[in-house]
Design a protein around this motif. Structure first.
Motif, mmCIF file in Angstrom:
data_model
loop_
_atom_site.group_PDB
_atom_site.id
_atom_site.type_symbol
_atom_site.label_atom_id
_atom_site.label_comp_id
_atom_site.label_asym_id
_atom_site.label_seq_id
_atom_site.Cartn_x
_atom_site.Cartn_y
_atom_site.Cartn_z
ATOM 1 N N GLY A 244 -16.395 -37.218 -1.586
ATOM 2 C CA GLY A 244 -15.695 -35.955 -1.770
ATOM 3 C C GLY A 244 -16.547 -34.902 -2.450
ATOM 4 N N PRO A 245 -16.070 -33.703 -2.474
ATOM 5 C CA PRO A 245 -14.772 -33.267 -1.928
ATOM 6 C C PRO A 245 -14.825 -33.115 -0.413
ATOM 7 N N GLU A 246 -13.989 -33.910 0.272
ATOM 8 C CA GLU A 246 -14.061 -33.994 1.728
ATOM 9 C C GLU A 246 -13.654 -32.704 2.418
ATOM 10 N N VAL A 247 -12.573 -32.085 1.955
ATOM 11 C CA VAL A 247 -12.048 -30.912 2.646
ATOM 12 C C VAL A 247 -12.576 -29.620 2.029
ATOM 13 N N THR A 248 -12.574 -29.551 0.725
ATOM 14 C CA THR A 248 -12.958 -28.289 0.081
ATOM 15 C C THR A 248 -14.461 -28.077 0.057
ATOM 16 N N GLY A 249 -15.252 -29.154 0.087
ATOM 17 C CA GLY A 249 -16.689 -28.995 -0.049
ATOM 18 C C GLY A 249 -17.061 -28.520 -1.436
ATOM 19 N N LEU A 250 -18.297 -28.047 -1.564
ATOM 20 C CA LEU A 250 -18.807 -27.603 -2.859
ATOM 21 C C LEU A 250 -19.460 -26.250 -2.682
ATOM 22 N N SER A 251 -19.057 -25.287 -3.507
ATOM 23 C CA SER A 251 -19.610 -23.935 -3.444
ATOM 24 C C SER A 251 -20.610 -23.753 -4.577
ATOM 25 N N LEU A 252 -21.864 -23.392 -4.219
ATOM 26 C CA LEU A 252 -22.930 -23.253 -5.216
ATOM 27 C C LEU A 252 -23.673 -21.944 -5.019
ATOM 28 N N ALA A 253 -23.903 -21.253 -6.112
ATOM 29 C CA ALA A 253 -24.733 -20.055 -6.085
ATOM 30 C C ALA A 253 -26.204 -20.465 -6.193
ATOM 31 N N HIS B 50 -24.823 -19.604 -1.533
ATOM 32 C CA HIS B 50 -24.664 -18.150 -1.479
ATOM 33 C C HIS B 50 -25.248 -17.535 -2.741
ATOM 34 N N PRO B 51 -25.423 -16.217 -2.776
ATOM 35 C CA PRO B 51 -25.891 -15.573 -4.005
ATOM 36 C C PRO B 51 -24.815 -15.644 -5.080
ATOM 37 N N PRO B 52 -25.140 -15.348 -6.333
ATOM 38 C CA PRO B 52 -24.117 -15.340 -7.386
ATOM 39 C C PRO B 52 -22.972 -14.389 -7.032
ATOM 40 N N ILE B 53 -21.743 -14.842 -7.277
ATOM 41 C CA ILE B 53 -20.555 -14.037 -6.996
ATOM 42 C C ILE B 53 -20.221 -13.199 -8.227
ATOM 43 N N THR B 54 -20.017 -11.917 -8.016
ATOM 44 C CA THR B 54 -19.710 -11.019 -9.137
ATOM 45 C C THR B 54 -18.214 -10.722 -9.251
ATOM 46 N N SER B 55 -17.477 -10.808 -8.142
ATOM 47 C CA SER B 55 -16.032 -10.566 -8.232
ATOM 48 C C SER B 55 -15.316 -11.172 -7.041
ATOM 49 N N ILE B 56 -14.059 -11.523 -7.285
ATOM 50 C CA ILE B 56 -13.162 -12.000 -6.236
ATOM 51 C C ILE B 56 -11.873 -11.208 -6.376
ATOM 52 N N THR B 57 -11.462 -10.534 -5.320
ATOM 53 C CA THR B 57 -10.259 -9.706 -5.415
ATOM 54 C C THR B 57 -9.344 -9.958 -4.233
ATOM 55 N N ILE B 58 -8.044 -9.770 -4.491
ATOM 56 C CA ILE B 58 -7.052 -9.758 -3.426
ATOM 57 C C ILE B 58 -6.330 -8.424 -3.488
ATOM 58 N N PRO B 59 -5.855 -7.911 -2.381
ATOM 59 C CA PRO B 59 -5.224 -6.584 -2.401
ATOM 60 C C PRO B 59 -3.919 -6.597 -3.185
ATOM 61 N N SER B 60 -3.566 -5.454 -3.747
ATOM 62 C CA SER B 60 -2.318 -5.327 -4.494
ATOM 63 C C SER B 60 -1.133 -5.369 -3.537
ATOM 64 N N GLN B 61 -0.068 -6.054 -3.972
ATOM 65 C CA GLN B 61 1.149 -6.079 -3.177
ATOM 66 C C GLN B 61 1.803 -4.700 -3.171
ATOM 67 N N THR B 62 2.296 -4.313 -2.036
ATOM 68 C CA THR B 62 3.074 -3.074 -1.946
ATOM 69 C C THR B 62 4.570 -3.355 -1.929
ATOM 70 N N ALA B 63 4.926 -4.627 -1.801
ATOM 71 C CA ALA B 63 6.333 -5.026 -1.832
ATOM 72 C C ALA B 63 6.415 -6.410 -2.444
ATOM 73 N N CYS B 64 7.509 -6.656 -3.177
ATOM 74 C CA CYS B 64 7.693 -7.977 -3.779
ATOM 75 C C CYS B 64 8.109 -8.988 -2.709
ATOM 76 N N THR C 245 -14.372 -20.097 -7.816
ATOM 77 C CA THR C 245 -15.288 -20.784 -6.923
ATOM 78 C C THR C 245 -16.666 -20.784 -7.549
ATOM 79 N N SER C 246 -17.447 -21.803 -7.276
ATOM 80 C CA SER C 246 -18.813 -21.986 -7.812
ATOM 81 C C SER C 246 -18.872 -21.682 -9.302
#
Length: 809
Positions: free
Chosen positions: A52-61, A164-178, A281-282
């Protein structure tokens, strides 16, 4: 003879299997194929290996190292098999190198190092990787590499390594409705959308590594791997991240895996509220965005389908709450905060069960009160309606019958307090305190009396009739005790500090100020305090909320007060102050339900519990100014009136009513929009002349069933006249009259109702007695001598009263 023996042996070993003699050949049970023949793969051999991890794999910078799960070998029966050594392999050693122990390097390991440097200790990023000039990935610097482990000639499943290169940010869009409870976050087409599909990942220099508009983060070519999404408040949303295979396949039997990985980041709404979602991640964690579960819009309360109910000690009743959200969907499992206006005798549990211990009359309410219900981070309060309180309607409870009472009496002029149990008819029994009290407050359970003094806090147990605690760290006036009895508001006026004292922990939070009055909301989540900010000399409202902490608001509706401090001397050397007046200063009262706090003054004003950006700070904004002068206030338990008086007039402020209309109470349901106009209370004040000549109004006290209220006061030439008021719910002024107390009484300076509402106890000057007024006939029926004396043995009137119910037998 030898030939004969050899023949016998040969014959025996040539028999069919079914007739073979034990001990010849091999045991068929030791083989994987169970057909009665002993051949093929044995049960001790390795048939497959998982890693393992069989499904998720491993994320490395770049240059980062990571460890795989230890390989696990299995036999054909699915049991563990033994492997002495594993050999690891990489599909691209330039991107993801692997050490003999299975440690992964996102780049290349040092091998055959000179100078005594141990091999496989330095991880060098892939050739061509550069942080300073990074403009995007290439095949030489980013990619997905597969790592395998081989043992006993069996190779494991491949594990993906995302480089991959070092990750500086991870974002998801803001919800416009609950999202309504039980529903999943969806795209514009109404289809469930995993968070990974909406995620944007950036690298050095703000370069996008994957996003919905470029390479989707769900694609293996994005090379960022699996992202784990964790809500900061787990009650708001459930997020199913990609899971590992739970039952690996068996190549011998042909049994496939029984687990299918979930799409990465399916978010399902749970309880109302807003929460930050952290993405990892990583070994990089980023506050990626937030998730909103729709808040309540309506809370409808009933008992057996009605908003009125009778409860007896033998028949508890349960309040049923029907809650709908802003999308009209039903919400279940909401952690409402229930409150009773008479919790000592008619208590309500956290699940809405109403239990009667003695006869009484009460109003039960329920509020979805942040942060325990509909929570939100401070920066998200009001967004999509989260972080805002929501109130339900009122339910009226009656517990019929009559009980006796036990009463405690104290005075700022006496080092004693006394107690009388009316069920036994005994005389008052004075108890000497270590210091003369400046205040006395009973907790709602009737178990503890809190006495303030210039020297220390003193608590007295009414259960075992003993002084239970002396706390020198919080001297001052006890202004209020929380509904649970867990905290007390104490004001040290010489040091000009307001303490919020934790009874069990012995600790406190504090704010600078001189305080006059304090009152908790019925749920105990908020305490309102009127006083003066010593830094400015301005009349001020201090508020401490469970979701907001301390805040304060200058008040312009109150006159200047010249109240004596509760102690003389200095903060270093304090002394008893005989001129201390516990009734000086403006009053406040909280509506039922606790939507607003009304503040006495030259013009009675109100502040609501609905936060709004038009107020600074945005909490407890102004909600009404009714234009009548009051010195003391009380809200009726039925939620329809705020009753107030000053030295010349009595006012009935009809809540939720315009001129001539019947009162409807304060608004319930959801608060107005956080960014729109603030909550505005509708109120119609009606006033009449107070039928006594008073120099100071001490109290306005309303009965548990809201049928009558009394006014206590101080006067220079009083004649034992007690004003009363009987409110009506027609939009008109109720009956305002007086009760003549027995001969010798002058001013009724303090009062309290029995919990069943049948008696009004009032302490009077002149005769220094406590009078018992029958609230049905409005007549003085009995007196009690509290036997309170000052240091010279001279009788003094009771200024503080506390009552709890007693059985009549």
């Amino acid at each position: 003879m030898r030939r004969f023996l050899a023949f016998v042996v040969l014959f025996a070993c040539s028999l069919p299997v079914g007739l073979s003699i034990a001990g010849c050949g091999h045991n068929p049970n030791n083989y994987c194929i169970k057909n009665g023949n002993a051949y093929g793969i044995t049960t001790s051999q390795v048939v497959y290996v998982t890693m393992g991890p069989e499904v998720t794999g491993l994320s490395l910078a770049w240059g980062q190292t990571g460890n795989l799960g230890a390989p696990q070998a299995y036999n054909c029966n699915g049991g563990s098999a033994s492997v002495s050594k594993y050999t690891y392999a990489s599909s691209n050693l330039q991107l993801a190198d692997v050490s003999p122990s299975g440690t992964i390097c996102a780049g290349t390991w040092n091998r055959n190092s000179p100078g005594g440097v141990s091999d496989f200790t330095i991880c060098t990023p892939p050739s061509g990787s550069s942080l300073s000039s990074f403009a995007g990935c290439s095949a030489a610097t980013c990619g997905t590499v597969q790592i395998t482990a081989t043992g006993a000639a069996v190779t494991s499943n491949p594990v993906n390594i995302y480089v991959h290169p070092p990750i500086t940010s991870i974002t998801i869009p803001s919800q416009t409705a609950c999202v309504s409870q039980g529903q999943t976050l969806s795209n514009t087409a109404g289809q469930t959308e995993p968070l990974l599909a909406e995620t944007t990942v950036t690298g050095p220099g703000g370069v996008t590594l994957c996003s919905p508009s470029t390479i989707s983060c769900t694609s293996t070519s994005a090379n960022v791997g699996t992202i784990a999404y964790i809500p900061a408040t787990a009650s708001v949303v459930t997020i199913n991240n990609t899971t590992a295979v739970t039952n690996p396949p068996n190549p011998v039997t042909g049994t496939p895996s029984t687990s299918t990985p979930n799409p990465n980041g399916i978010a399902t709404a749970n309880l109302p509220g807003s929460t930050v979602i952290n993405a990892t991640t990583s070994e990089v964690t980023s506050a990626a965005g937030f998730f909103s579960t729709c808040p309540p819009a309506s809370i409808k309360l009933n008992i057996n389908g009605s908003t009125t109910a009778t409860v007896t000690p033998s028949s508890p009743q349960t309040v049923v709450a029907t809650v709908t959200d802003t999308n009209g969907a039903t919400i279940t499992g909401l952690p409402l905060t229930y409150a009773s206006t008479e919790p000592q005798n008619l208590s309500v549990s956290s699940t809405g069960q109403v239990t009667a211990t003695f006869p009484s009359h009460a109003t039960v309410t329920a509020i979805c009160q942040p942060p325990t219900c509909n929570p939100a981070p401070v920066n998200l309060i009001g967004n999509l309606g989260n972080g805002m309180p929501v109130a339900g309607n009122r339910v009226t409870i009656n517990s019929p019958g009559r009980s006796s009472n036990q009463i405690w009496m104290a005075s700022t002029q006496s080092p004693y307090f006394s107690e009388v149990d009316l069920s036994t008819g005994g005389a008052a029994a004075p108890v000497r305190l270590p210091y003369t009290p400046n205040s006395m407050v009973m907790d709602q359970g009737g178990d503890t009396l809190f006495f303030g003094s210039y020297h220390e806090l003193m608590t007295y147990s009414t259960l075992n009739n003993s002084l239970s605690k002396e706390v020198t760290g919080v001297p001052g006036v006890v202004l209020a005790v929380s509904p649970t009895g867990s905290t007390a508001v104490i004001n040290d006026q010489l040091r000009q500090v307001i303490y919020l004292y934790s009874v069990s922990a012995g600790s406190f939070t504090s704010i600078g100020g001189v305080a006059f009055r304090a009152q908790y909301s019925p749920d105990g989540a908020t305490v309102y305090i009127t006083g003066i900010d010593p830094a400015t000399g301005q009349n001020t409202l201090f508020v401490n909320g469970a979701n907001t902490g301390w805040s304060q608001y200058p008040l312009t509706n109150e006159p200047a007060y010249s109240c004596q401090l509760e102690a003389a001397g200095t903060a270093t050397v304090q002394a008893y102050n005989p001129a201390w007046d516990p009734y000086c200063g403006p009053a406040l009262t909280i509506t039922v339900p606790s939507v607003a706090a009304f503040l006495a003054g030259n013009s009675t004003a109100a502040r609501s519990y609905c936060p709004n950006t038009n107020s600074n700070p945005p909490y407890y904004p102004p909600a009404a100014d009714v234009g009548v002068a009051t010195a003391q206030l009380t809200a009726t338990a039925d939620g329809n009136h705020v009753l107030g008086a000053d030295t010349t007039s009595f006012s009935d402020i009809l809540l939720g009513a315009t001129a001539g209309a019947a009162p409807a109470g304060v608004p319930t349901g959801a608060c107005p929009s956080f960014t729109g106009p603030p909550l505005a209370l509708t109120a119609n004040p009606i006033s009449a002349t107070l039928p006594v000549a008073a120099t100071e109004i001490d109290q306005v006290v309303s009965s548990p069933d809201s049928s009558v209220a009394f006014v206590t006061y101080t006067a220079g030439a009083a004649t034992g006249v007690l004003p009363y008021y009987q409110p009506v719910n027609t939009g008109a002024m109720g009956a305002l009259g007086t009760v003549q107390l027995s001969s010798g009484a002058q001013a009724p300076i303090v009062g309290i109702f029995s919990p069943d509402g049948s008696i009004f106890f009032t302490g009077t000057s002149g005769d220094d007695l406590v009078h018992l007024v029958d609230t049905t006939t409005l007549t003085d029926t009995q007196t009690i001598d509290p036997k309170l004396t000052n240091g010279n043995g001279v009788a003094v009137p009771a200024q503080f009263l506390a009552v709890k119910s007693r059985s009549t037998t």
